[in-house]
Scaffold this motif. Structure first.
Motif, mmCIF file in Angstrom:
data_model
loop_
_atom_site.group_PDB
_atom_site.id
_atom_site.type_symbol
_atom_site.label_atom_id
_atom_site.label_comp_id
_atom_site.label_asym_id
_atom_site.label_seq_id
_atom_site.Cartn_x
_atom_site.Cartn_y
_atom_site.Cartn_z
ATOM 1 N N LYS A 195 10.700 13.925 1.258
ATOM 2 C CA LYS A 195 12.234 14.124 0.913
ATOM 3 C C LYS A 195 12.529 12.900 0.063
ATOM 4 N N GLY A 196 13.590 13.120 -0.735
ATOM 5 C CA GLY A 196 14.042 12.107 -1.516
ATOM 6 C C GLY A 196 13.690 12.062 -3.056
ATOM 7 N N THR A 197 13.723 11.006 -3.748
ATOM 8 C CA THR A 197 13.732 10.900 -5.164
ATOM 9 C C THR A 197 12.268 10.209 -5.550
ATOM 10 N N VAL A 247 0.900 -1.172 0.062
ATOM 11 C CA VAL A 247 0.091 0.072 -0.023
ATOM 12 C C VAL A 247 0.931 1.367 0.096
ATOM 13 N N ASN A 248 1.265 1.947 -1.093
ATOM 14 C CA ASN A 248 2.078 2.783 -1.422
ATOM 15 C C ASN A 248 1.510 4.357 -0.960
ATOM 16 N N PRO A 249 2.114 4.730 0.373
ATOM 17 C CA PRO A 249 1.540 6.000 0.791
ATOM 18 C C PRO A 249 1.677 7.341 -0.361
ATOM 19 N N ALA A 250 2.815 7.293 -1.199
ATOM 20 C CA ALA A 250 2.935 8.176 -2.133
ATOM 21 C C ALA A 250 1.654 8.482 -3.020
ATOM 22 N N GLN A 251 0.924 7.428 -3.085
ATOM 23 C CA GLN A 251 -0.379 7.504 -4.144
ATOM 24 C C GLN A 251 -1.534 8.062 -3.312
ATOM 25 N N PHE A 252 -1.348 8.574 -2.044
ATOM 26 C CA PHE A 252 -2.592 9.089 -1.171
ATOM 27 C C PHE A 252 -2.174 10.558 -0.675
ATOM 28 N N ALA A 253 -3.248 11.344 -0.865
ATOM 29 C CA ALA A 253 -3.078 12.592 -0.213
ATOM 30 C C ALA A 253 -3.678 12.772 1.167
ATOM 31 N N ILE A 302 8.330 8.619 4.170
ATOM 32 C CA ILE A 302 7.296 9.151 3.517
ATOM 33 C C ILE A 302 6.201 9.864 4.085
ATOM 34 N N THR A 303 5.873 10.797 3.737
ATOM 35 C CA THR A 303 4.563 11.358 4.229
ATOM 36 C C THR A 303 3.471 11.588 3.009
ATOM 37 N N THR A 304 2.345 11.601 3.487
ATOM 38 C CA THR A 304 1.272 12.099 2.463
ATOM 39 C C THR A 304 1.249 13.336 1.977
ATOM 40 N N ASP A 305 1.896 14.256 2.777
ATOM 41 C CA ASP A 305 1.950 15.851 2.490
ATOM 42 C C ASP A 305 3.048 15.892 1.682
ATOM 43 N N GLY A 328 -6.707 15.462 -12.327
ATOM 44 C CA GLY A 328 -7.352 16.659 -12.279
ATOM 45 C C GLY A 328 -7.659 16.831 -10.675
ATOM 46 N N SER A 329 -8.214 15.731 -10.255
ATOM 47 C CA SER A 329 -8.749 15.719 -8.594
ATOM 48 C C SER A 329 -7.589 15.145 -7.754
ATOM 49 N N ARG A 330 -6.881 14.424 -8.249
ATOM 50 C CA ARG A 330 -5.666 13.422 -7.578
ATOM 51 C C ARG A 330 -4.341 14.028 -7.955
ATOM 52 N N PRO A 331 -3.782 15.393 -8.010
ATOM 53 C CA PRO A 331 -2.640 15.605 -8.661
ATOM 54 C C PRO A 331 -1.398 14.832 -8.183
ATOM 55 N N HIS A 332 -1.206 14.140 -7.191
ATOM 56 C CA HIS A 332 -0.397 13.378 -6.408
ATOM 57 C C HIS A 332 -0.236 12.131 -6.898
#
Length: 300
Positions: free
Chosen positions: A119-121, A64-70, A111-114, A135-139
């Motif tokens: 930080k990092g690559t 479950v990849n945190p970087a896919q969530f806001a 990793i943070t959802t903010d 459009g609604s999920r730019p992250h």
């Protein structure tokens, strides 16, 4: 490494998986990758089956990849069912391993959802990630491109398998592979649907109430109505999108978007060209957000 459900090796660290991969290479075995966030259903297992038919062995990643969530999205509530997932893979009775890393393995810098505090690559596919879902999920696609790049580097598969249900993801990853010169063949597998009403299988379907579940297939009916119009020679955007909207309106569904898009650029089209188009839609039912699409005039 651990072993679950009697027969499935489960790797939790990058070093374990790479050691296993080195052994596969020495044996001359081809490896397929099926990236997932777990909560496996028949759609995922269809991808696993496709990989098993094409490769000597298959890695099913569950992360479950945190970087896919806001920050406001459902990271904490997203279903996590690793023991059941491993059991389902074991029941496929074929040569599979599971890669279920900790967050610290995949994001050594944390990793943070903010996004403003990350930080990092990270990896971005510009030009496609901002369209449709972006459009609604730019992250979202920044997270997808980053984690898929990491998995490609870790697993080094000959082939990778993705589902058409996440059609924009397929387009983004197709460009990722081409731009970063990954020596990987992508296989896009048609959407797996409920055999009775055609609802696209999704891990988030479990969030639907009984009433919402009964209404949800209206969007696929609308997409099919648009496909039928195209088969009758109608190619205009207004008519095709209108067919989807009309079906949704009957169930008072909250439509977020309906788009007729280029398969190459995801830009909006006025009509379906000879090269074909993607007709896609996203809608909300209560707190649940569902997506679906059909391909018009082309196949992946």
């Amino acid at each position: 490494m651990s072993s679950n459900a009697d027969t499935v090796p489960v790797f939790h660290t990058v070093s374990e998986l790479r050691s296993w991969r080195s052994d596969q290479r020495k044996q001359g075995k081809t490896v397929g990758l099926v990236p997932t966030m777990g909560a496996l259903h028949n759609g995922h297992l269809t991808l696993v089956s496709a990989a098993q038919q094409s490769c000597d062995t298959t890695v099913v990643s569950i992360f479950v990849n945190p970087a896919q969530f806001a920050p406001h999205e459902d990271l904490d509530q997203y279903p996590r069912t690793l023991p059941q997932d491993i059991q389902k893979i074991a029941e496929t009775q074929a040569n599979c391993v599971v890669f279920a890393p900790l967050v610290s393995e995949m994001y050594p810098n944390g990793i943070t959802t903010d996004r403003s505090k990350q930080k990092g690559t990270f990896v971005e596919v510009l030009g496609l990630s901002e369209m449709l879902e972006g459009g609604s999920r730019p992250h979202f696609f920044r997270g997808v491109a980053t984690v898929v790049s990491k998995l490609f580097h870790i697993v080094m598969p000959e082939m990778a398998f993705f589902g058409q249900k996440d059609v924009q993801q397929c387009c983004v990853i197709k460009n990722l592979v081409a731009d970063l010169l990954f020596p990987i063949k992508l296989n896009i597998v048609p959407t797996v649907r409920d055999p009775v009403d055609g609802l696209a299988l999704s891990s988030r379907n479990v969030y639907l109430t009984e009433e919402q579940r009964a209404k949800a297939p209206a969007l696929y009916r609308g997409l099919c109505a648009a496909q039928k119009l195209y088969s009758q020679g109608i190619t205009g955007r207004e008519e095709l999108i209108g067919a989807v909207a009309a079906e949704a309106a009957q169930e008072n569904l909250d439509i977020e978007y309906i788009c007729l898009s280029s398969p190459d650029t995801l830009e909006e089209l006025d009509s379906v060209p000879s090269s074909g188009a993607i007709l896609s839609s996203a809608w909300r039912m209560g707190k649940t957000r569902l997506i679906d699409n059909v391909l018009i005039g082309f196949e992946f």
